[in-house]
Design a protein around this motif. Structure first.
Motif, PDB file in Angstrom:
ATOM      1  N   TYR A  81       0.863  -5.801   5.324  1.00 29.96           N
ATOM      2  CA  TYR A  81       0.372  -6.262   6.104  1.00 29.96           C
ATOM      3  C   TYR A  81      -1.112  -7.124   5.895  1.00 29.96           C
ATOM      4  N   GLU A  82      -0.830  -8.640   6.309  1.00 28.30           N
ATOM      5  CA  GLU A  82      -2.731  -9.648   6.462  1.00 28.30           C
ATOM      6  C   GLU A  82      -3.116  -9.249   7.777  1.00 28.30           C
ATOM      7  N   LYS A  83      -4.598  -9.137   6.815  1.00 27.50           N
ATOM      8  CA  LYS A  83      -5.483  -9.442   8.310  1.00 27.50           C
ATOM      9  C   LYS A  83      -5.597 -10.537   8.886  1.00 27.50           C
ATOM     10  N   ILE A  84      -5.358 -11.081   9.922  1.00 27.40           N
ATOM     11  CA  ILE A  84      -5.616 -12.214  10.543  1.00 27.40           C
ATOM     12  C   ILE A  84      -6.854 -11.827  11.583  1.00 27.40           C
ATOM     13  N   GLU A  85      -7.836 -12.905  11.820  1.00 23.73           N
ATOM     14  CA  GLU A  85      -8.486 -12.502  13.249  1.00 23.73           C
ATOM     15  C   GLU A  85      -8.368 -11.539  13.076  1.00 23.73           C
ATOM     16  N   GLY A  86      -8.918 -10.859  12.023  1.00 24.21           N
ATOM     17  CA  GLY A  86      -8.937  -9.091  12.985  1.00 24.21           C
ATOM     18  C   GLY A  86      -8.299  -8.463  13.236  1.00 24.21           C
ATOM     19  N   GLU A  87      -7.025  -8.872  13.316  1.00 28.21           N
ATOM     20  CA  GLU A  87      -6.004  -8.297  13.109  1.00 28.21           C
ATOM     21  C   GLU A  87      -4.678  -7.938  12.495  1.00 28.21           C
TER      22      GLU A  87
ATOM     23  N   HIS B 236       0.556  -0.960   0.123  1.00 24.35           N
ATOM     24  CA  HIS B 236      -0.161   0.157   0.433  1.00 24.35           C
ATOM     25  C   HIS B 236       0.566   1.513  -0.034  1.00 24.35           C
ATOM     26  N   SER B 237       0.234   2.555  -0.414  1.00 22.42           N
ATOM     27  CA  SER B 237       1.021   3.772  -0.742  1.00 22.42           C
ATOM     28  C   SER B 237       1.512   3.740   0.793  1.00 22.42           C
ATOM     29  N   THR B 238       0.708   3.817   1.944  1.00 24.59           N
ATOM     30  CA  THR B 238       1.170   4.421   2.997  1.00 24.59           C
ATOM     31  C   THR B 238       2.188   3.497   3.145  1.00 24.59           C
ATOM     32  N   HIS B 239       2.550   2.441   3.094  1.00 22.56           N
ATOM     33  CA  HIS B 239       3.535   1.508   3.069  1.00 22.56           C
ATOM     34  C   HIS B 239       4.619   1.583   2.223  1.00 22.56           C
TER      35      HIS B 239
ATOM     36  N   CYS C 209       6.915 -13.373   9.913  1.00 21.45           N
ATOM     37  CA  CYS C 209       5.942 -12.586  10.450  1.00 21.45           C
ATOM     38  C   CYS C 209       6.309 -12.061  11.152  1.00 21.45           C
ATOM     39  N   GLN C 210       5.443 -10.732  12.069  1.00 23.76           N
ATOM     40  CA  GLN C 210       5.754 -10.482  13.379  1.00 23.76           C
ATOM     41  C   GLN C 210       4.225  -9.771  13.483  1.00 23.76           C
ATOM     42  N   SER C 211       4.891  -8.443  15.112  1.00 25.84           N
ATOM     43  CA  SER C 211       3.362  -7.794  15.080  1.00 25.84           C
ATOM     44  C   SER C 211       2.864  -6.504  14.641  1.00 25.84           C
ATOM     45  N   ALA C 212       1.916  -6.088  13.963  1.00 26.84           N
ATOM     46  CA  ALA C 212       1.687  -5.449  13.165  1.00 26.84           C
ATOM     47  C   ALA C 212       2.549  -4.059  14.100  1.00 26.84           C
ATOM     48  N   ASN C 213       2.525  -3.958  15.405  1.00 26.46           N
ATOM     49  CA  ASN C 213       2.686  -3.542  16.248  1.00 26.46           C
ATOM     50  C   ASN C 213       1.942  -1.498  16.599  1.00 26.46           C
ATOM     51  N   THR C 214       0.452  -2.186  16.239  1.00 25.99           N
ATOM     52  CA  THR C 214      -0.510  -0.829  16.240  1.00 25.99           C
ATOM     53  C   THR C 214      -0.748  -0.234  17.720  1.00 25.99           C
ATOM     54  N   VAL C 215      -0.145  -1.177  19.019  1.00 29.60           N
ATOM     55  CA  VAL C 215      -0.480   0.025  19.840  1.00 29.60           C
ATOM     56  C   VAL C 215       0.642  -0.133  20.563  1.00 29.60           C
ATOM     57  N   TYR C 216       1.652   0.304  20.375  1.00 32.26           N
ATOM     58  CA  TYR C 216       3.120   0.688  20.668  1.00 32.26           C
ATOM     59  C   TYR C 216       3.421   0.795  22.380  1.00 32.26           C
ATOM     60  N   ASP C 217       2.488   1.267  22.991  1.00 31.61           N
ATOM     61  CA  ASP C 217       2.940   1.236  24.546  1.00 31.61           C
ATOM     62  C   ASP C 217       2.911  -0.196  24.855  1.00 31.61           C
TER      63      ASP C 217
END
Lengths: 163, 385
Positions: free
Chosen positions: B336-342, B234-237, B299-307
């Protein structure tokens, strides 16, 4: 009286010796020079209360570094600051001084480092500016050497992604 | 990388050489400290004054009164117990010899969020007090395997409801024997009394980040043929789609771009079904040697909730001496892939490796995880006897 005066001179000498070191470290971790000024003052006020407990110059330096970092962390975590500052990617944005923005523009690497999470900034500054070894940084920060190494590696990795 | 580090250091040093504390700040600091009464410390030897007074009183009342009867209750030498390091011990000994001893409260432990705080010892002497506490997991061991970052924004000590003011903090030494980390905090109290039969309340509000390195040997058989599939970058990445080349290889040949417009499409290995991937788990999802290039996908966590949680996985390959032998990748793609909604982050890296050595030594995934525990309050109360 003479002893008081000698103590005052000794404290003043120490402040003058370590003033820039403390200020630069505080500035590397804060977003603007006003906060760095506050941290700088707070650290030395604490120093004045406790200088008599510190022995060698090495001990003083280590103590000042540790207290500066802890004071910066306390500042970031204080509830008041959370309410006042907006949040962006886990980092607070405060008002930027024009001169600081210009300074950052001159040094793109520094500009990116200042965007890194807090825990990396201290290690980067102590390693690259103060030129402390991994062992010294670990001792001062109370961390294991492998942890310090890991943070440097991660910081370089993040920097590579940002640059 | 070494040359790159030196240049970076040069720029960093040059930049920070320009940063200096303001002139005149020394006088401001001294004025501020004086205003807070932090500069003028009374150096009167109270113990000698009290000893003299007691001696005089004892002459009149005919009994022997020791001014240190209450300090005799301090039974634990803080240095010998390993709570304070030698430097702290010597400085305390110089100024407050009796201060090296602390009382040990019983059952002064409280668990919160899987972390147990224990007040190990408390020492009182005149206007000073020391609190030594430790943090451990519920099994009694240090829950940080590779070191971590503790931070607290509030430590409160009350004696019978009266709050003690902490004017100085110091971290004690790390006790490696039982894995617990000890923290030593010193405070100046408003009153100079030993709090006998009084309730001491110690509360700590803090946040912890745990760093953890894990090595997982996920070395799938290196395939010489593999199916591929097209993913959208995606363009954002698109910044993460690195076309830099560390060798003469043309990365476009490897990645096989479908078009030149955003979003880019890239052809990546298709070796493990998405259904086998769990959110939050880092793993190698494919490794193949195709067209002279070693391709490794993870693959690894997308780290969307960094804190709260940060995960970063790295591919390494070590020889029998433990030395890293994998060269820098010539390119990588991230999607990025969406797996189980994440969201889960995938990364495929490309290495130039000779075919005869491609299968030597396993590929290893090193996973770094940081877990932040949200602000938690631990509170312990006990009575000083």
């Amino acid at each position: 009286m003479c002893q008081e005066s000698m103590r005052a001179d000794s404290v003043r000498d120490s402040i003058e010796t370590y003033s820039d070191m403390v200020y630069r470290l505080a500035f590397s971790m804060m977003k603007n020079k006003y906060d760095a000024d506050d941290i700088h003052q707070e650290v030395f006020v604490q120093y004045i209360s406790n200088y008599h407990l510190l022995g060698s110059e090495e001990h003083k330096r280590a103590w000042l570094i540790r207290v500066t970092i802890n004071t910066c962390k306390n500042w970031w975590k204080s509830a008041w600051k959370r309410k006042v500052c907006g949040m962006f990617d886990g980092q607070a944005i405060t008002q930027q001084d024009e001169s600081i923005l210009q300074w950052e523009t001159q040094y793109p690497v520094v500009e990116q480092i200042r965007k890194l999470p807090q825990k990396y900034k201290a290690v980067i500054h102590l390693f690259y500016y103060e030129e402390m070894s991994i062992k010294e940084i670990a001792k001062v920060l109370g961390l294991k050497e492998s942890n310090v190494r890991a943070r440097l590696t991660r910081a370089r990795q993040k920097l590579k992604e940002l640059l | 990388m070494e040359g790159g580090n030196r240049m970076f250091q040069g720029e960093y040093k040059k930049a920070y050489d320009e940063i200096k504390a303001e002139h005149g700040s020394v006088n401001e600091i001294l004025a501020c400290a004086e205003a807070k009464n932090g500069y003028k410390r009374k150096r009167i030897q109270w113990k000698h004054a009290i000893a003299i007074c007691m001696a005089i009183i004892s002459l009149f009342v005919g009994v022997s009164i020791s001014p240190y009867a209450k300090t005799a209750k301090m039974a634990l030498n803080l240095y010998e117990a390993g709570f304070i390091d030698y430097t702290s011990y010597k400085s305390l000994q110089r100024n407050y010899p009796e201060f090296n001893y602390g009382i040990v409260p019983e059952n002064a432990s409280v668990p919160r969020n899987g972390i147990v705080m224990t007040v190990e010892a408390v020492a009182f002497y005149k206007r000073e007090m020391v609190v030594i506490f430790s943090f451990a997991n519920e099994e009694g061991n240090d829950f940080i395997q590779e070191g971590g970052d503790y931070h607290w924004n509030e430590i409160k000590v009350c004696i019978d409801g009266e709050e003690v003011d902490f004017g100085y903090t110091e971290t004690g030494k790390f006790n490696v024997e039982n894995g617990k980390k000890y923290f030593v905090y010193r405070a100046q109290r408003g009153t100079a009394r030993y709090p006998e039969d009084e309730i001491v309340s110690i509360s700590v509000k803090g946040c912890f980040t745990v760093d953890r390195w894990e090595e997982s040997y996920s070395s799938p058989d290196l395939a010489l043929e593999a199916d591929t599939r097209v993913v959208e970058l995606h363009s954002t990445h698109v910044d993460e789609y690195i076309l830099e080349s560390h060798s003469s290889y043309e990365v476009e040949d490897i990645v096989k771009l479908e078009n030149d417009d955003y979003p880019y499409n890239a052809s990546v290995l298709d070796m493990i079904p998405l259904s086998e991937i769990k959110v939050g788990e880092a793993k190698i999802t494919g490794a193949a040697y195709l067209d002279g290039i070693l391709r490794v996908q993870l693959c690894q966590s997308a780290n969307t909730v960094y804190d709260e949680f940060f995960q970063r996985a790295y591919i390494v390959r070590n020889n029998e001496d433990g030395e890293q032998i994998l060269p820098n990748p010539v390119g990588q793609v991230v999607w990025y892939e969406k797996i189980e909604g994440e969201l889960v982050e995938f990364r495929e890296e490309y290495y130039v490796v000779a075919e005869e050595t491609a299968r030597e030594f396993p590929l290893v995934l090193e996973v770094l995880e940081e877990r932040g525990y949200s602000d938690t309050v631990w509170n312990v109360e006990f009575v000083v006897e």
